[in-house]
Design an enzyme around this catalytic site. Structure first.
Site, PDB file in Angstrom:
ATOM      1  N   GLU A  82       3.933  16.360   1.103  1.00 34.86           N
ATOM      2  CA  GLU A  82       3.644  17.618   1.786  1.00 34.86           C
ATOM      3  C   GLU A  82       4.863  18.324   2.233  1.00 34.86           C
ATOM      4  O   GLU A  82       4.695  19.437   2.678  1.00 34.86           O
ATOM      5  CB  GLU A  82       2.786  17.324   3.095  1.00 34.86           C
ATOM      6  N   GLU A 113       4.270  -6.104  -3.696  1.00 34.46           N
ATOM      7  CA  GLU A 113       5.057  -6.156  -2.434  1.00 34.46           C
ATOM      8  C   GLU A 113       5.867  -7.248  -2.186  1.00 34.46           C
ATOM      9  O   GLU A 113       6.605  -7.317  -1.043  1.00 34.46           O
ATOM     10  CB  GLU A 113       4.042  -5.886  -1.467  1.00 34.46           C
TER      11      GLU A 113
END
Length: 298
Positions: A82, A113
């Site tokens: 963004e 992860e």
């Protein structure tokens, strides 16, 4: 054995969650989310310290690098993505690293992860260096992938910032700037996409937006470096110019056309009666800060 991490504990207030009528269920979720705001407010001094530490590196041309897994990684991808349409921040200077790569944005990548070494590899692959900042995000504060990214970034001389939702988390100890977002147990036990994720998103928004303000991407509270990539944003650009200069729509549109769509250039043009190239040179002289340019009338 009870997990000591507060984000993994069972919330004592909502043990009958599955029996609540819909209206009460919605209210319970909304009420619990208020704790995310409180956690960010309590972390405000640490957030401000991270912004002040990061700003000089970005002024020198550094990048914002995000690192996370699962929900935390996706929030990093969102914040990075963004920055370009909102502030015309170069896409290459907002680098999201997520455990498991782009596929992990839409689906879980098993085991990614849990790999410390993968975090190290991803940071080295991104050529993280001394002018960069790396923001490592993990609700648990124990995610090996994120710990690996922090270690590799520190070894490369980058500034490291950590966001975690558990006091005493290893992630916080591994970073130069530690931000604890103590949101406590989740309304749905262990679902850290809820208020832990909300607190992370607020904090990432605050970090990146405050840095953009410091870098001159905002004039007053106007988003003057917006990249007008669609009709909605083109209209917003016109309204921003009108608001800042008090001109009518036609004048604002004409100035934007001459300024190649740059809101801040159009504002400086209209306020100081300059040509677009003159306004650009004045803005360049002041590192893109519209207020400083307007106060330095030629």
């Amino acid at each position: 054995m009870t997990d000591p991490r507060r984000t993994e504990q069972v919330h004592p207030q909502y043990t009958n969650l599955d029996t609540l009528p819909t209206t009460e269920l919605v209210q319970a979720f909304a009420d619990d989310q208020l704790n995310a705001i409180q956690a960010v407010r309590q972390a405000a001094p640490a957030i401000a310290a991270a912004i002040d530490a990061a700003f000089p590196r970005l002024e020198r041309g550094g990048r914002i690098v995000y690192a996370g897994a699962g929900t935390s990684g996706r929030l990093g991808v969102l914040d990075a993505t963004e920055l370009t349409p909102t502030f015309s921040w170069p896409a290459e200077r907002a680098v999201p690293l997520i455990a498991g790569g782009e596929r992990a944005i839409r689906q879980a990548v098993e085991g990614a992860e849990d790999s410390f070494d993968l975090g190290v590899t991803d940071v080295r692959g991104a050529n993280v260096g001394p002018d960069d900042i790396l923001i490592g995000v993990a609700a648990s504060g124990t995610t090996p992938y994120v710990l690996g990214t922090l270690q590799a970034a520190r070894e490369a001389g980058a500034l490291t910032i950590a966001l975690a939702n558990n006091p005493g988390a290893p992630l916080l100890a591994a970073a130069q700037c530690a931000i604890l977002l103590d949101t406590g147990p989740e309304i749905i036990s262990g679902s850290t996409r809820l208020k832990a994720g909300t607190a992370q998103k607020i904090t990432l928004n605050t970090l990146s937006s405050a840095l953009m303000v410091r870098l001159g991407k905002v004039y007053g509270n106007l988003m003057v470096d917006v990249k007008a990539t669609n009709t909605k944003l083109e209209g917003r650009a016109v309204r921003l110019v009108q608001h800042a200069t008090g001109t009518n729509e036609d004048t604002a549109r004409q100035a934007l056309n001459e300024a190649d769509g740059s809101v801040k250039t159009a504002i400086v043009m209209l306020e100081l009666s300059l040509r677009a190239d003159e306004a650009d040179r004045l803005l360049e002289k002041h590192a893109g800060h519209a207020r400083a340019a307007l106060e330095d009338s030629p």
